[in-house]
Write a protein that holds these residues in place. Structure first.
Motif, PDB file in Angstrom:
ATOM      1  N   MET A 138      20.167   2.123   5.153  1.00  0.00           N
ATOM      2  CA  MET A 138      18.885   1.433   5.102  1.00  0.00           C
ATOM      3  C   MET A 138      18.411   1.383   3.642  1.00  0.00           C
ATOM      4  SD  MET A 138      15.228   2.404   6.851  1.00  0.00           S
ATOM      5  CE  MET A 138      15.586   1.710   8.437  1.00  0.00           C
ATOM      6  N   THR A 139      17.943   0.239   3.222  1.00  0.00           N
ATOM      7  CA  THR A 139      17.443   0.054   1.874  1.00  0.00           C
ATOM      8  C   THR A 139      16.103   0.761   1.716  1.00  0.00           C
ATOM      9  OG1 THR A 139      18.526  -2.087   1.732  1.00  0.00           O
ATOM     10  CG2 THR A 139      16.763  -1.683   0.172  1.00  0.00           C
ATOM     11  N   ARG A 140      16.009   1.547   0.634  1.00  0.00           N
ATOM     12  CA  ARG A 140      14.783   2.305   0.373  1.00  0.00           C
ATOM     13  C   ARG A 140      14.038   1.694  -0.811  1.00  0.00           C
ATOM     14  NH1 ARG A 140      15.456   8.097  -0.451  1.00  0.00           N
ATOM     15  NH2 ARG A 140      16.930   7.436  -2.019  1.00  0.00           N
ATOM     16  N   ILE A 141      12.769   1.441  -0.602  1.00  0.00           N
ATOM     17  CA  ILE A 141      11.911   0.866  -1.631  1.00  0.00           C
ATOM     18  C   ILE A 141      10.790   1.851  -1.954  1.00  0.00           C
ATOM     19  CG2 ILE A 141      10.279  -0.987  -2.177  1.00  0.00           C
ATOM     20  CD1 ILE A 141      11.956  -2.847  -0.433  1.00  0.00           C
ATOM     21  N   LEU A 142      10.611   2.107  -3.232  1.00  0.00           N
ATOM     22  CA  LEU A 142       9.481   2.906  -3.687  1.00  0.00           C
ATOM     23  C   LEU A 142       8.373   1.942  -4.077  1.00  0.00           C
ATOM     24  CD1 LEU A 142       7.993   5.447  -4.688  1.00  0.00           C
ATOM     25  CD2 LEU A 142       9.291   5.234  -6.833  1.00  0.00           C
ATOM     26  N   TYR A 143       7.205   2.098  -3.469  1.00  0.00           N
ATOM     27  CA  TYR A 143       6.057   1.263  -3.797  1.00  0.00           C
ATOM     28  C   TYR A 143       5.037   2.136  -4.513  1.00  0.00           C
ATOM     29  CZ  TYR A 143       2.251  -2.130  -3.220  1.00  0.00           C
ATOM     30  OH  TYR A 143       1.216  -3.010  -3.432  1.00  0.00           O
ATOM     31  N   VAL A 144       4.733   1.790  -5.763  1.00  0.00           N
ATOM     32  CA  VAL A 144       3.760   2.538  -6.563  1.00  0.00           C
ATOM     33  C   VAL A 144       2.477   1.713  -6.598  1.00  0.00           C
ATOM     34  CG1 VAL A 144       3.289   3.674  -8.764  1.00  0.00           C
ATOM     35  CG2 VAL A 144       5.660   3.491  -7.945  1.00  0.00           C
ATOM     36  N   GLU A 145       1.461   2.213  -5.922  1.00  0.00           N
ATOM     37  CA  GLU A 145       0.206   1.479  -5.721  1.00  0.00           C
ATOM     38  C   GLU A 145      -0.927   2.474  -5.525  1.00  0.00           C
ATOM     39  OE1 GLU A 145      -2.631  -0.748  -5.428  1.00  0.00           O
ATOM     40  OE2 GLU A 145      -0.961  -2.115  -5.115  1.00  0.00           O
ATOM     41  N   ASP A 146      -2.022   2.291  -6.268  1.00  0.00           N
ATOM     42  CA  ASP A 146      -3.133   3.242  -6.146  1.00  0.00           C
ATOM     43  C   ASP A 146      -4.202   2.819  -5.144  1.00  0.00           C
ATOM     44  OD1 ASP A 146      -4.164   1.164  -7.641  1.00  0.00           O
ATOM     45  OD2 ASP A 146      -4.928   2.419  -9.262  1.00  0.00           O
ATOM     46  N   ASN A 147      -4.098   1.626  -4.592  1.00  0.00           N
ATOM     47  CA  ASN A 147      -5.063   1.156  -3.601  1.00  0.00           C
ATOM     48  C   ASN A 147      -4.507   1.425  -2.202  1.00  0.00           C
ATOM     49  OD1 ASN A 147      -6.232  -0.669  -1.630  1.00  0.00           O
ATOM     50  ND2 ASN A 147      -7.266  -1.669  -3.342  1.00  0.00           N
ATOM     51  N   PRO A 148      -5.145   2.325  -1.426  1.00  0.00           N
ATOM     52  CA  PRO A 148      -4.605   2.691  -0.108  1.00  0.00           C
ATOM     53  C   PRO A 148      -4.463   1.510   0.859  1.00  0.00           C
ATOM     54  CG  PRO A 148      -6.400   4.179  -0.743  1.00  0.00           C
ATOM     55  CD  PRO A 148      -6.350   3.078  -1.762  1.00  0.00           C
ATOM     56  N   GLN A 149      -5.423   0.565   0.808  1.00  0.00           N
ATOM     57  CA  GLN A 149      -5.318  -0.589   1.707  1.00  0.00           C
ATOM     58  C   GLN A 149      -4.112  -1.455   1.363  1.00  0.00           C
ATOM     59  OE1 GLN A 149      -8.898  -0.854   0.261  1.00  0.00           O
ATOM     60  NE2 GLN A 149     -10.095  -0.337   2.062  1.00  0.00           N
ATOM     61  N   ASN A 150      -3.897  -1.708   0.055  1.00  0.00           N
ATOM     62  CA  ASN A 150      -2.721  -2.478  -0.357  1.00  0.00           C
ATOM     63  C   ASN A 150      -1.434  -1.740   0.001  1.00  0.00           C
ATOM     64  OD1 ASN A 150      -4.309  -4.489  -1.427  1.00  0.00           O
ATOM     65  ND2 ASN A 150      -4.047  -3.851  -3.550  1.00  0.00           N
ATOM     66  N   MET A 151      -1.437  -0.425  -0.201  1.00  0.00           N
ATOM     67  CA  MET A 151      -0.258   0.389   0.125  1.00  0.00           C
ATOM     68  C   MET A 151       0.092   0.242   1.601  1.00  0.00           C
ATOM     69  SD  MET A 151       2.094   2.667  -0.766  1.00  0.00           S
ATOM     70  CE  MET A 151       1.648   3.610  -2.201  1.00  0.00           C
ATOM     71  N   ASN A 152      -0.884   0.430   2.472  1.00  0.00           N
ATOM     72  CA  ASN A 152      -0.629   0.335   3.918  1.00  0.00           C
ATOM     73  C   ASN A 152      -0.160  -1.054   4.319  1.00  0.00           C
ATOM     74  OD1 ASN A 152      -1.286   3.006   4.416  1.00  0.00           O
ATOM     75  ND2 ASN A 152      -3.453   2.556   4.750  1.00  0.00           N
ATOM     76  N   LEU A 153      -0.808  -2.085   3.789  1.00  0.00           N
ATOM     77  CA  LEU A 153      -0.449  -3.461   4.131  1.00  0.00           C
ATOM     78  C   LEU A 153       0.983  -3.772   3.695  1.00  0.00           C
ATOM     79  CD1 LEU A 153      -1.159  -6.323   5.114  1.00  0.00           C
ATOM     80  CD2 LEU A 153      -2.034  -6.781   2.802  1.00  0.00           C
ATOM     81  N   VAL A 154       1.310  -3.491   2.452  1.00  0.00           N
ATOM     82  CA  VAL A 154       2.643  -3.809   1.936  1.00  0.00           C
ATOM     83  C   VAL A 154       3.711  -2.980   2.642  1.00  0.00           C
ATOM     84  CG1 VAL A 154       4.115  -3.792  -0.119  1.00  0.00           C
ATOM     85  CG2 VAL A 154       1.789  -4.676  -0.262  1.00  0.00           C
ATOM     86  N   CYS A 155       3.430  -1.728   2.931  1.00  0.00           N
ATOM     87  CA  CYS A 155       4.396  -0.899   3.665  1.00  0.00           C
ATOM     88  C   CYS A 155       4.694  -1.501   5.032  1.00  0.00           C
ATOM     89  CB  CYS A 155       3.875   0.524   3.820  1.00  0.00           C
ATOM     90  SG  CYS A 155       3.954   1.487   2.307  1.00  0.00           S
ATOM     91  N   ARG A 156       3.654  -1.948   5.738  1.00  0.00           N
ATOM     92  CA  ARG A 156       3.872  -2.584   7.045  1.00  0.00           C
ATOM     93  C   ARG A 156       4.683  -3.860   6.899  1.00  0.00           C
ATOM     94  NH1 ARG A 156      -1.675  -1.649   8.010  1.00  0.00           N
ATOM     95  NH2 ARG A 156      -2.029  -3.887   7.937  1.00  0.00           N
ATOM     96  N   ILE A 157       4.359  -4.663   5.885  1.00  0.00           N
ATOM     97  CA  ILE A 157       5.091  -5.916   5.662  1.00  0.00           C
ATOM     98  C   ILE A 157       6.566  -5.626   5.377  1.00  0.00           C
ATOM     99  CG2 ILE A 157       5.387  -7.846   4.040  1.00  0.00           C
ATOM    100  CD1 ILE A 157       2.273  -7.803   3.741  1.00  0.00           C
ATOM    101  N   LEU A 158       6.827  -4.677   4.497  1.00  0.00           N
ATOM    102  CA  LEU A 158       8.211  -4.373   4.124  1.00  0.00           C
ATOM    103  C   LEU A 158       9.016  -3.838   5.300  1.00  0.00           C
ATOM    104  CD1 LEU A 158       7.641  -2.763   0.616  1.00  0.00           C
ATOM    105  CD2 LEU A 158       8.533  -5.050   1.113  1.00  0.00           C
ATOM    106  N   LYS A 159       8.397  -3.011   6.108  1.00  0.00           N
ATOM    107  CA  LYS A 159       9.094  -2.487   7.291  1.00  0.00           C
ATOM    108  C   LYS A 159       9.360  -3.606   8.292  1.00  0.00           C
ATOM    109  CE  LYS A 159       7.381   2.185   6.787  1.00  0.00           C
ATOM    110  NZ  LYS A 159       6.456   3.221   7.234  1.00  0.00           N
ATOM    111  N   HIS A 160       8.405  -4.537   8.422  1.00  0.00           N
ATOM    112  CA  HIS A 160       8.544  -5.625   9.392  1.00  0.00           C
ATOM    113  C   HIS A 160       9.549  -6.683   8.946  1.00  0.00           C
ATOM    114  CE1 HIS A 160       7.519  -8.559  12.436  1.00  0.00           C
ATOM    115  NE2 HIS A 160       7.300  -9.441  11.486  1.00  0.00           N
ATOM    116  N   VAL A 161       9.429  -7.178   7.723  1.00  0.00           N
ATOM    117  CA  VAL A 161      10.279  -8.301   7.289  1.00  0.00           C
ATOM    118  C   VAL A 161      11.698  -7.896   6.922  1.00  0.00           C
ATOM    119  CG1 VAL A 161       8.342  -9.704   6.472  1.00  0.00           C
ATOM    120  CG2 VAL A 161       9.581  -8.282   4.848  1.00  0.00           C
ATOM    121  N   GLY A 162      11.869  -6.686   6.404  1.00  0.00           N
ATOM    122  CA  GLY A 162      13.211  -6.311   5.961  1.00  0.00           C
ATOM    123  C   GLY A 162      13.736  -5.040   6.573  1.00  0.00           C
ATOM    124  N   GLY A 163      12.933  -4.380   7.379  1.00  0.00           N
ATOM    125  CA  GLY A 163      13.364  -3.112   7.937  1.00  0.00           C
ATOM    126  C   GLY A 163      13.580  -2.050   6.872  1.00  0.00           C
TER     127      GLY A 163
END
Length: 186
Positions: free
Chosen positions: A1-26
């Motif tokens: 499984m491809t692992r992506i590190l997301y560096v983001e200080d805004n919790p809302q952006n972090m949660n949103l992008v994490c959900r998107i990345l898990k959904h679109v690319g697994g």
């Protein structure tokens, strides 16, 4: 499984992008909230790709964090930011990013940018490995090998070529092959 590190200080952006990345690319998504923790997490987990926000809280912004990561590891980094001014872009380019996605971004645009960055990085790793194998082969040949450009300028000389020609590698580089080789008509 491809692992992506997301560096983001805004919790809302972090949660949103994490959900998107898990959904679109697994993708498996790791997170960091500032530059220092991003550098530490990259060193510890060696992700396949890093999404880096530029404007991070604390002393180290995303560009400096990316620069530190690239100095230690060959990891593809994509900046994911709201900043597109010339000064920020110029600073970011120095780190040789694999992409620059502006917030708010389109999910498909982010997915495509990630896939292209991952593919490009795979190709670069394969090319480096092929170069290492070629260099090892050339260094160990019993035949002299010169590589020249279209103008005949010597770009590479293996150890046997150096020995056969009786000139140092430093002297050979940049000379025209006709100056060191004698070609006789058949």
């Amino acid at each position: 499984m491809t692992r992506i590190l997301y560096v983001e200080d805004n919790p809302q952006n972090m949660n949103l992008v994490c959900r998107i990345l898990k959904h679109v690319g697994g993708y498996e998504v790791l997170g960091a909230v500032d530059g220092y923790s991003g550098v530490a997490e990259a060193e510890k987990s060696k992700p396949d790709l890093i999404l880096m926000d530029i404007n991070l809280k604390g002393d180290m912004d995303g560009i400096e964090a990316a620069d530190r990561i690239r100095a230690e590891a060959d990891l593809p980094i994509i900046f994911c930011t709201a900043y597109s001014n010339d000064e920020t872009l110029a600073r970011a380019k120095v780190t040789v990013p694999y992409g620059y996605v502006l917030k708010p971004f389109d999910n498909r645009e982010l997915e495509i940018t990630i896939e292209i960055a991952l593919h490009k990085h795979q190709m670069e790793v394969a090319l480096k490995a092929a170069g290492v194998r070629l260099e090892a082969t050339l260094q160990n040949l019993d035949d002299g090998v010169l590589t020249v450009d279209q103008a005949g300028v010597i770009l590479l000389a293996n150890p046997m070529a150096v020995q056969l020609l009786g000139l140092s590698k430093e002297v050979l580089m940049g000379l025209n092959a006709e100056a060191v080789l004698r070609f006789e008509p058949l």
